[in-house]
Design an enzyme around this catalytic site. Structure first.
Site, PDB file in Angstrom:
ATOM      1  N   GLU A  35      71.503  43.357  45.578  1.00  0.00           N
ATOM      2  CA  GLU A  35      72.553  43.873  44.684  1.00  0.00           C
ATOM      3  C   GLU A  35      72.498  45.397  44.570  1.00  0.00           C
ATOM      4  OE1 GLU A  35      75.130  42.381  43.251  1.00  0.00           O
ATOM      5  OE2 GLU A  35      74.543  40.618  44.381  1.00  0.00           O
ATOM      6  N   CYS A 201      97.229  38.400  50.594  1.00  0.00           N
ATOM      7  CA  CYS A 201      97.580  37.437  49.545  1.00  0.00           C
ATOM      8  C   CYS A 201      97.848  36.038  50.092  1.00  0.00           C
ATOM      9  CB  CYS A 201      98.798  37.939  48.773  1.00  0.00           C
ATOM     10  SG  CYS A 201      98.476  39.507  47.930  1.00  0.00           S
TER      11      CYS A 201
HETATM   12  S1  SF4 Z   1      94.435  38.234  43.481  1.00  0.00           S
HETATM   13 FE1  SF4 Z   1      96.626  38.560  43.656  1.00  0.00          FE
HETATM   14  S2  SF4 Z   1      96.815  40.561  44.617  1.00  0.00           S
HETATM   15 FE2  SF4 Z   1      94.704  39.859  44.982  1.00  0.00          FE
HETATM   16  S3  SF4 Z   1      94.827  38.844  46.988  1.00  0.00           S
HETATM   17 FE3  SF4 Z   1      95.108  37.301  45.391  1.00  0.00          FE
HETATM   18  S4  SF4 Z   1      97.329  37.131  45.224  1.00  0.00           S
HETATM   19 FE4  SF4 Z   1      96.922  39.048  46.261  1.00  0.00          FE
END
Ligand code: SF4
Length: 355
Positions: A35, A201
């Site tokens: 870490e 995403c």
């Molecule tokens: S948390 Fe939201 S912004 Fe981040 S990868 Fe997932 S869908 Fe995309």
């Protein structure tokens, strides 16, 4: 169990990173070491250092007993050297005051040198199954996007609020194995999917309820408004070279920039550098191209001024090193690179000719 928690745990088991050298261990020494090394540093850079460190210091006791100079030399090149000094100090505190045992809660872990709240949370979750969320920069990014959290995370109250949201996502009955997968999952998500630029995403396990994704506002989060005030300083470094090619290095003071490392002597200004040492073999030095070196809050312009001196040149408080051999000293990264470029060999361990 919250959907977020369940999704991250399931995704980590299926698609997260596995097989990293520090994974699968509940040994707080190994988890702590990884870490600390991973702070501000890529996994790819840490792997070799982690394994070398464990080879040399297989136990907390071995690390605590080592001279600081040896620890710094092994850390050399990984950067952010305060981490190495704190690591060493922390090992000594644990051995001297706690019989070499790590505390089991994040609250107690934070009392130790160099262990901040997120690192303490990671150790407590991985090793002891504490229901506590990590909150490093990667996790701040994931959660601030997921919640469309628009407060300025450079402000402590906002960061604290986000952490409270993160805590609320952990179910009360989360088991130790689930906490391990969840903590690793948050790290993996931030590093490989919810990246700073171009978040992926379509591969995200929490895309469906992600507010930033739904609103098409990925670039708006996280909000961090603090502007670093940077200043630039010129440093004049005296490079002394003997006829056998050896270079003179001195230990830096124990606090401040490059503390605990060795470096060329730093001179107050260009005039001093141009005057040269007593017994110089040439009328004038070699003025090397300045090196720009960025630290967190300041930029350095490193001016290396090289003088040739006789074999008998007398100095004290440092050592002559063979730039083509191994060096058993921790060096700042730009000086290490500079020496390496001129020797054709990476400077590593031993090879002192006096101190
Ligand atoms: S948390 Fe939201 S912004 Fe981040 S990868 Fe997932 S869908 Fe995309």
């Amino acid at each position: 169990m919250s959907d977020f928690f369940r999704s991250v745990v399931g995704w980590q088991i299926q698609s997260g990173r596995h097989g990293l050298p520090w994974q699968g261990s509940h040994d707080p020494y190994r988890v702590w070491l990884s870490e600390i090394m991973l702070q501000q540093t890529q996994v790819s850079a840490v792997r070799a250092y982690y394994e070398r460190f464990l080879d040399r210091f297989p136990t907390l006791e071995a690390l605590a007993a080592a001279p600081e100079q040896v620890v710094m030399a092994l850390w050399s090149g990984l950067g952010y050297y305060r981490r190495a000094r704190h690591l060493h100090r922390c090992a000594q505190v644990l051995v001297a005051q706690r019989h070499g045992q790590f505390p089991r809660t994040s609250e107690e872990l934070q009392q130790l040198p160099g262990i901040g709240p997120s690192t303490a949370a990671a150790i407590a979750a991985f090793c002891f199954g504490e229901r506590i969320s990590i909150m490093d920069g990667n996790v701040q990014r994931v959660l601030s996007r997921w919640l469309a959290f628009d407060r300025d995370l450079a402000q402590a109250p906002a960061a604290k609020t986000l952490w409270a949201h993160a805590q609320a996502l952990i179910p009360k009955d989360a088991s130790h194995p689930q906490m391990v997968a969840y903590t690793q999952g948050l790290m993996d998500l931030g590093a490989t999917v919810c990246r700073r630029t171009k978040p992926h995403c379509v591969a995200c396990p929490v895309q469906h309820p992600c507010q930033a994704f739904n609103q098409g506002r990925l670039a708006d989060f996280p909000v961090k408004r603090r502007v670093l005030k940077r200043r630039t300083e010129a440093w004049w470094l005296l490079v002394l070279r003997r006829p056998d090619g050896r270079l003179w290095l001195e230990p830096r003071p124990s606090t401040g920039i490059w503390a605990g490392l060795h470096a060329f002597p730093v001179l107050p200004d260009a005039d001093q550098a141009g005057m040269g040492p007593e017994g110089a073999l040439a009328q004038a030095p070699i003025w090397h191209e300045p090196i720009a070196h960025d630290l967190t809050h300041r930029g350095l312009q490193l001016h290396l001024v090289e003088w040739s001196v006789a074999m008998q040149h007398e100095r004290s408080g440092g050592c002559w090193i063979d730039p083509a051999g191994d060096i058993g000293l921790g060096l700042p990264a730009p000086l290490r690179r500079w020496i390496r470029q001129r020797s054709g060999h990476p400077p590593k361990a031993s090879g002192l000719s006096g101190a």
